[in-house]
Design a protein around this motif. Structure first.
Motif, short mmCIF file in Angstrom:
data_model
loop_
_atom_site.label_atom_id
_atom_site.label_comp_id
_atom_site.label_asym_id
_atom_site.label_seq_id
_atom_site.Cartn_x
_atom_site.Cartn_y
_atom_site.Cartn_z
N ASP A 1 0.84 -1.20 0.00
CA ASP A 1 0.00 0.00 0.00
C ASP A 1 0.87 1.25 0.00
O ASP A 1 0.64 2.18 -0.76
CB ASP A 1 -0.92 0.00 1.23
N ILE A 2 1.92 1.24 0.83
CA ILE A 2 2.81 2.40 0.91
C ILE A 2 3.55 2.57 -0.42
O ILE A 2 3.67 3.68 -0.95
CB ILE A 2 3.83 2.21 2.06
N GLU A 3 4.02 1.44 -0.96
CA GLU A 3 4.75 1.53 -2.23
C GLU A 3 3.85 2.11 -3.32
O GLU A 3 4.28 2.94 -4.13
CB GLU A 3 5.27 0.15 -2.64
N LEU B 1 1.25 4.07 -2.84
CA LEU B 1 1.02 5.49 -2.54
C LEU B 1 2.22 6.34 -2.95
O LEU B 1 2.08 7.43 -3.50
CB LEU B 1 0.75 5.69 -1.04
#
Lengths: 168, 276
Positions: free
Chosen positions: B4-6, B8
């Protein structure tokens, strides 16, 4: 520099400049500064072109120069001044799809992190550098990279959750 | 877990709406300029460093001219003479009068004298003084100039003494013939503390005057001549000069003692002892 080396460097620079600019943008939150940092980093790479291990160390060295350039910008007084122009304008404009807003939330959340944590999370989770490469770029141990990345991710999630909740 | 962070981060860094302003050719020009500047800076630094070192050495050795002063410069530490146990006084200061001016002044006085005495300059040993003569050693103070000039071919010396003290000016010019000095030196001027010509291998001369608390170090000139400074003029009413027989020692560059003798004559008048 020999013509063949210059040709190699030109090829490398053309391939890397966008990627470096995007990485720098995540670290500084300003496209102009990011582009400057990417250029500075590539100039530094050019200066050491014959001494770099081009099979393994080139990518790491370019990122190391980039991180140094971004950190150096913070130290320059004129760089610390923030003009209320482009970033604020982006936010003020209506964005029906909400994509620009989402991007800005992420950039703002990154900006809230300490510089070293921000660098860790960007290098590890955006630039796909290994633990060892990140440690080498930042000049810290792999344990430091792990802990800083972990703290950065936790803080980032917390900030993004808050942002999402407040946006609802 | 961190996809998810990647995702984003990738979305946030999307620059499709941000055209790249960097031109790789311009970047190459900038990089070349940067390398050139570094090289120029490095070269300039090297030149500046060299110039600074040379300048420093020049300043450090300033006041020590390159004529007639081969050895025995003053030092800041007090050296002790191992033979006598006395401290060694520094050599006299270097005369600021240039060699050419020394010759010119001596020539003028000699010409004046020849004219007054109707003396044929060619009849004097070594012939008239010219700028082809060399200054072997010189010393001076505000009023007195003493110099040994050596004729081309080194067969004759001119001992030039000019005293321009107001009220009692004087001049003398002797023409001793020079021969290769033996190990004990050659007395070319009796009655003078610096009237000995030492062998050419001597690079340091020490003079021990009986009764003096220190040993004097001479300033070496060329051709075995040395000076202990200017002997002040003795005007009327001056106290009587000490009458002593000084001991003179000469050392080679490797420290070997070449000459050690007590002068066979009484010396009248002594140059002042230079202060450290």
């Amino acid at each position: 520099m020999k013509a063949s080396d210059e040709a190699e460097f030109t090829e490398f620079a053309a391939a890397m400049v966008r990627r470096l600019r995007r990485t720098a943008y995540l670290m500084c939150g300003d496209w102009h500064r990011a582009e400057d940092a990417a250029q500075d980093a590539l100039v530094k790479v050019y200066r050491r072109w014959h001494r770099i291990n081009r099979t393994q160390g080139l990518n790491s060295y370019a990122h190391q120069c980039l991180v140094t350039s971004v950190f150096d910008q913070y130290r320059k007084p004129w760089r610390r001044e923030r003009l209320a122009d482009t970033d604020d304008l982006d936010r003020a404009l209506p964005d029906p799809a909400g994509i620009v807003d989402d991007r800005m939330f992420v950039v703002e959340a990154l900006a809230a992190l300490p510089p070293s944590q921000r660098a860790c999370v960007v290098l590890r989770h955006y630039s796909d550098l290994s633990l060892e490469q990140t440690a080498a770029v930042l000049g810290i141990g792999t344990g430091g990279v792990k802990s800083q990345t972990s703290r950065a991710l936790a803080r980032l999630r917390e900030l993004l959750d808050q942002t999402e909740r407040s946006a609802l | 877990m961190n996809n998810d962070i990647e995702h984003l981060l990738a979305t946030a860094a999307d620059d499709t709406d941000r055209p790249l302003k960097t031109d790789v050719d311009d970047l190459l020009v900038r990089a070349r300029r940067s390398v050139r500047r570094t090289r120029i800076a490095a070269a300039s630094t090297a030149v500046l460093t060299t110039a600074t070192i040379i300048g420093g050495v020049a300043v450090w050795s300033g006041g020590v001219p390159n004529t007639a002063q081969p050895a025995g410069g003053p030092t800041n530490t007090v050296a002790i003479d191992p033979d006598t146990g006395k401290p060694i006084a520094p050599p006299p200061p270097v005369s600021p009068v240039s060699d050419r001016e020394v010759i010119g002044r001596c020539m003028a006085k000699e010409t004046e004298f020849n004219r007054a005495m109707h003396r044929d300059p060619a009849s004097v040993a070594g012939g008239p003084l010219t700028f082809k003569w060399t200054v072997a050693v010189k010393s001076s103070d505000a009023h007195v100039l003493e110099a040994i000039l050596v004729a081309p071919g080194s067969g004759v010396a001119d001992v030039c003494y000019i005293n321009s003290t107001p009220g009692s000016p004087s001049w003398s010019g002797q023409r001793p013939r020079l021969t290769q000095p033996p190990a004990s030196g050659t007395v070319y001027r009796a009655g003078y503390i610096q009237g000995v010509r030492v062998p050419s291998e001597v690079t340091k001369v020490l003079v021990d005057v009986p009764g003096e608390p220190q040993v004097r170090q001479a300033r070496m000139g060329a051709d075995g001549f040395y000076t202990l400074g200017v002997t002040p003029s003795r005007g009327p009413g001056s106290p009587p000069a000490p009458k002593t027989k000084p001991r003179i020692r000469g050392y080679a560059a490797d420290g070997r003692k070449v000459l050690d003798r007590v002068l066979p004559f009484i010396v009248h008048g002594m140059p002042p002892v230079p202060q450290r």
